[in-house]
Design an enzyme around this catalytic site. Structure first.
Site, PDB file in Angstrom:
ATOM      1  N   SER A  35       0.626  -1.387  -0.285  1.00 59.95           N
ATOM      2  CA  SER A  35      -0.510   0.635  -0.105  1.00 59.95           C
ATOM      3  C   SER A  35       1.001   1.552  -0.083  1.00 59.95           C
ATOM      4  O   SER A  35       1.585   1.725   1.015  1.00 59.95           O
ATOM      5  CB  SER A  35      -1.007   0.295   1.352  1.00 59.95           C
ATOM      6  OG  SER A  35      -1.367  -1.201   1.018  1.00 59.95           O
ATOM      7  N   HIS A  66      -4.122   0.718  -4.734  1.00 62.32           N
ATOM      8  CA  HIS A  66      -3.253  -0.356  -5.277  1.00 62.32           C
ATOM      9  C   HIS A  66      -3.813  -0.590  -6.938  1.00 62.32           C
ATOM     10  O   HIS A  66      -5.359  -0.626  -7.263  1.00 62.32           O
ATOM     11  CB  HIS A  66      -3.990  -1.599  -4.661  1.00 62.32           C
ATOM     12  CG  HIS A  66      -3.168  -1.638  -3.206  1.00 62.32           C
ATOM     13  ND1 HIS A  66      -2.659  -2.417  -3.260  1.00 62.32           N
ATOM     14  CD2 HIS A  66      -4.165  -1.138  -1.618  1.00 62.32           C
ATOM     15  CE1 HIS A  66      -2.424  -2.549  -1.341  1.00 62.32           C
ATOM     16  NE2 HIS A  66      -3.421  -1.591  -1.170  1.00 62.32           N
ATOM     17  N   HIS A  88      -5.797  -8.051  -1.335  1.00 64.78           N
ATOM     18  CA  HIS A  88      -5.645  -8.766   0.149  1.00 64.78           C
ATOM     19  C   HIS A  88      -7.374  -9.566   0.514  1.00 64.78           C
ATOM     20  O   HIS A  88      -8.451  -9.547  -0.133  1.00 64.78           O
ATOM     21  CB  HIS A  88      -6.256  -7.553   0.797  1.00 64.78           C
ATOM     22  CG  HIS A  88      -5.308  -6.765   0.568  1.00 64.78           C
ATOM     23  ND1 HIS A  88      -4.715  -5.095  -0.291  1.00 64.78           N
ATOM     24  CD2 HIS A  88      -4.256  -6.161   1.246  1.00 64.78           C
ATOM     25  CE1 HIS A  88      -3.908  -5.043  -0.924  1.00 64.78           C
ATOM     26  NE2 HIS A  88      -3.007  -5.354   0.339  1.00 64.78           N
ATOM     27  N   TYR A  90      -9.225  -9.335   2.962  1.00 66.55           N
ATOM     28  CA  TYR A  90     -10.323  -8.951   3.150  1.00 66.55           C
ATOM     29  C   TYR A  90     -11.208  -8.182   1.706  1.00 66.55           C
ATOM     30  O   TYR A  90     -11.978  -7.959   2.233  1.00 66.55           O
ATOM     31  CB  TYR A  90      -9.742  -7.641   4.133  1.00 66.55           C
ATOM     32  CG  TYR A  90      -8.426  -6.614   3.181  1.00 66.55           C
ATOM     33  CD1 TYR A  90      -9.529  -5.765   2.467  1.00 66.55           C
ATOM     34  CD2 TYR A  90      -7.614  -5.965   3.865  1.00 66.55           C
ATOM     35  CE1 TYR A  90      -8.780  -4.761   1.775  1.00 66.55           C
ATOM     36  CE2 TYR A  90      -6.705  -5.243   3.292  1.00 66.55           C
ATOM     37  CZ  TYR A  90      -6.981  -4.306   2.541  1.00 66.55           C
ATOM     38  OH  TYR A  90      -6.612  -3.635   1.833  1.00 66.55           O
ATOM     39  N   GLU A  91     -10.827  -8.394   1.005  1.00 65.34           N
ATOM     40  CA  GLU A  91     -11.370  -8.486  -0.491  1.00 65.34           C
ATOM     41  C   GLU A  91     -12.310  -9.148  -0.486  1.00 65.34           C
ATOM     42  O   GLU A  91     -12.994  -9.488  -1.699  1.00 65.34           O
ATOM     43  CB  GLU A  91     -10.448  -7.889  -2.190  1.00 65.34           C
ATOM     44  CG  GLU A  91      -9.019  -6.732  -1.455  1.00 65.34           C
ATOM     45  CD  GLU A  91      -8.640  -7.031  -2.387  1.00 65.34           C
ATOM     46  OE1 GLU A  91      -9.172  -6.110  -3.903  1.00 65.34           O
ATOM     47  OE2 GLU A  91      -7.156  -6.704  -2.347  1.00 65.34           O
ATOM     48  N   ALA A 118       2.877  -2.109   3.532  1.00 65.85           N
ATOM     49  CA  ALA A 118       2.328  -0.698   4.873  1.00 65.85           C
ATOM     50  C   ALA A 118       2.303  -1.725   6.526  1.00 65.85           C
ATOM     51  O   ALA A 118       1.762  -2.960   6.061  1.00 65.85           O
ATOM     52  CB  ALA A 118       1.024  -0.384   4.830  1.00 65.85           C
ATOM     53  N   MET A 221      -2.237  -6.712   6.864  1.00 67.92           N
ATOM     54  CA  MET A 221      -2.986  -7.205   6.250  1.00 67.92           C
ATOM     55  C   MET A 221      -2.459  -8.238   5.074  1.00 67.92           C
ATOM     56  O   MET A 221      -3.432  -8.296   3.883  1.00 67.92           O
ATOM     57  CB  MET A 221      -4.522  -6.854   5.921  1.00 67.92           C
ATOM     58  CG  MET A 221      -4.755  -5.684   7.388  1.00 67.92           C
ATOM     59  SD  MET A 221      -6.144  -4.656   6.429  1.00 67.92           S
ATOM     60  CE  MET A 221      -6.533  -3.770   8.141  1.00 67.92           C
ATOM     61  N   SER A 222      -1.805  -8.480   5.142  1.00 66.59           N
ATOM     62  CA  SER A 222      -0.700  -8.758   3.374  1.00 66.59           C
ATOM     63  C   SER A 222       0.552  -9.941   3.878  1.00 66.59           C
ATOM     64  O   SER A 222       0.642 -10.393   5.368  1.00 66.59           O
ATOM     65  CB  SER A 222      -0.761  -8.079   2.711  1.00 66.59           C
ATOM     66  OG  SER A 222       0.294  -6.593   3.740  1.00 66.59           O
ATOM     67  N   ASN A 245       1.896   3.729  10.907  1.00 68.00           N
ATOM     68  CA  ASN A 245       1.028   3.806  11.822  1.00 68.00           C
ATOM     69  C   ASN A 245       1.058   3.467  13.400  1.00 68.00           C
ATOM     70  O   ASN A 245       2.235   2.322  13.100  1.00 68.00           O
ATOM     71  CB  ASN A 245       0.009   3.964  12.228  1.00 68.00           C
ATOM     72  CG  ASN A 245      -0.538   2.594  11.889  1.00 68.00           C
ATOM     73  OD1 ASN A 245      -0.478   2.024  10.392  1.00 68.00           O
ATOM     74  ND2 ASN A 245      -1.386   2.049  12.996  1.00 68.00           N
ATOM     75  N   HIS A 259      -6.574   4.918   6.493  1.00 68.45           N
ATOM     76  CA  HIS A 259      -6.669   4.309   5.000  1.00 68.45           C
ATOM     77  C   HIS A 259      -5.503   5.516   5.003  1.00 68.45           C
ATOM     78  O   HIS A 259      -4.891   5.770   3.910  1.00 68.45           O
ATOM     79  CB  HIS A 259      -7.489   3.253   4.453  1.00 68.45           C
ATOM     80  CG  HIS A 259      -6.751   3.138   3.321  1.00 68.45           C
ATOM     81  ND1 HIS A 259      -6.017   2.050   3.354  1.00 68.45           N
ATOM     82  CD2 HIS A 259      -7.512   3.421   1.704  1.00 68.45           C
ATOM     83  CE1 HIS A 259      -5.638   1.414   2.152  1.00 68.45           C
ATOM     84  NE2 HIS A 259      -6.205   2.723   1.336  1.00 68.45           N
TER      85      HIS A 259
HETATM   86  N1  HPA Z   1      -2.419  -2.437  11.583  1.00 65.08           N
HETATM   87  C1  HPA Z   1      -2.691  -3.737  10.086  1.00 65.08           C
HETATM   88  N2  HPA Z   1      -2.458  -3.730   8.812  1.00 65.08           N
HETATM   89  C2  HPA Z   1      -1.852  -2.119   8.889  1.00 65.08           C
HETATM   90  C3  HPA Z   1      -1.701  -0.899   9.967  1.00 65.08           C
HETATM   91  C4  HPA Z   1      -2.829  -1.355  11.028  1.00 65.08           C
HETATM   92  O1  HPA Z   1      -2.235  -0.810  11.738  1.00 65.08           O
HETATM   93  N3  HPA Z   1      -1.343  -0.594   9.882  1.00 65.08           N
HETATM   94  C5  HPA Z   1      -1.224  -0.976   7.760  1.00 65.08           C
HETATM   95  N4  HPA Z   1      -1.828  -1.944   8.137  1.00 65.08           N
END
Ligand code: HPA
Length: 289
Positions: A35, A66, A88, A90-91, A118, A221-222, A245, A259
């Site tokens: 990402s 993406h 992903h 989650y998609e 990310a 998440m990947s 973050n 996001h």
């Molecule tokens: N959690 C999960 N996935 C992420 C995060 C997070 O804080 N930041 C970027 N992708």
């Protein structure tokens, strides 16, 4: 919903043949752009770009940020293939489907896969903008049964029971850490454990505390499905997460990831990370087996 039928070896070979008929490149290095890190694909020179929807039997990515293109070209003087945009869990894709491009890369002759992402910093020492070299992972989604290799094993790709004690190649980790020093980026470099969660929600404070306790440094998440399938077919793997973050483990604060923040930090730090990866690719040896 009925389970979609899996691709067979013949299907993967069909994708391989289609791509080989369209590109002059035969890369030994494959890169997945995480990402906000799609800029890496834009650094390729003499690029040949194929939108996912034009590739037969390829999934199409649905997330803003993406792009969804397979880009072939030169990076650091080497032939590479880049996934600009990944798929992903989650998609809504089943885990095996996320890894179609890895098997295609394998059939095309790719021996080394670089996976970027990310991630949120669970380790409280980590700062936004740090780069975490992945030393190991916890595939929380996979441990719970959504594993890309669940189902009949195709022995022509790899063995049924894949050892996962040495997933992230030590030589490549050393190369990247050494190169970061040369580029004066070493202050940003961390090395730690990545955990894949399914998303799409970010973690609750209790979940962050739990992840901390089980030894996680960064959460995303990947990555784990692609890396697992790459190891299944014997590829060398390097993984790196951009910490976009800090994960929030305290209550009643307004802080927390979004996001937009993930993409914005990605954009700011991306140039440095891209430069680092480009320089490393230029220095990589190319194993022939
Ligand atoms: N959690 C999960 N996935 C992420 C995060 C997070 O804080 N930041 C970027 N992708």
């Amino acid at each position: 919903m009925a389970e979609e039928s899996r691709l067979t070896r013949k299907d993967y070979e069909e994708i391989q043949t289609d791509l080989e008929s369209k590109t002059k490149y035969r890369p030994k290095i494959g890169i997945i752009c995480g990402s906000g890190l799609g800029g890496l694909a834009d650094r390729l020179t003499d690029a040949e770009t194929f939108p996912y929807e034009k590739i037969p039997k390829f999934p199409v990515s649905t997330v803003p940020g993406h792009a969804g293109q397979l880009v072939f070209g030169l990076l650091g003087g080497k032939e590479v293939v880049c996934m600009k945009g990944r798929f992903h869990f989650y998609e809504g894709y089943p885990a095996w489907k996320l890894t179609i491009p890895i098997r295609v890369m394998h059939l095309m002759g790719v021996k080394t896969v670089i996976v970027t992402s990310a991630a949120g910093g669970v380790n409280q020492q980590y700062n936004v903008g740090d780069f975490m070299v992945i030393k190991d992972h916890i595939n929380m989604v996979g441990l719970g049964g959504n594993h890309p290799l669940v189902g009949p094993n195709d022995d022509s790709f790899g063995e049924r029971f894949v050892p996962m004690s040495k997933v992230y190649d030590k030589g490549l980790r050393e190369l990247v850490k050494g190169t970061a020093k040369e580029l004066k980026l070493d202050e940003l470099i961390r090395e730690g454990v990545y955990c894949m969660v399914s998303g799409p929600t970010y973690e609750t404070p209790a979940e962050v505390r739990y992840l901390e306790k089980i030894g996680v440094d960064a959460v995303g998440m990947s990555t784990c499905p692609e890396v697992t399938v790459a190891r299944h077919c014997g590829m060398r793997v390097f993984g790196m997460s951009l910490i976009t973050n800090k994960c929030v483990s305290v209550y009643d604060t307004d802080e927390g990831p979004s996001h937009q923040e993930v993409l914005r930090i990605g954009a700011e730090a991306a140039t440095k990370m891209e430069k680092l990866i480009e320089t490393c690719v230029g220095k990589m040896d190319e194993p022939s087996t």
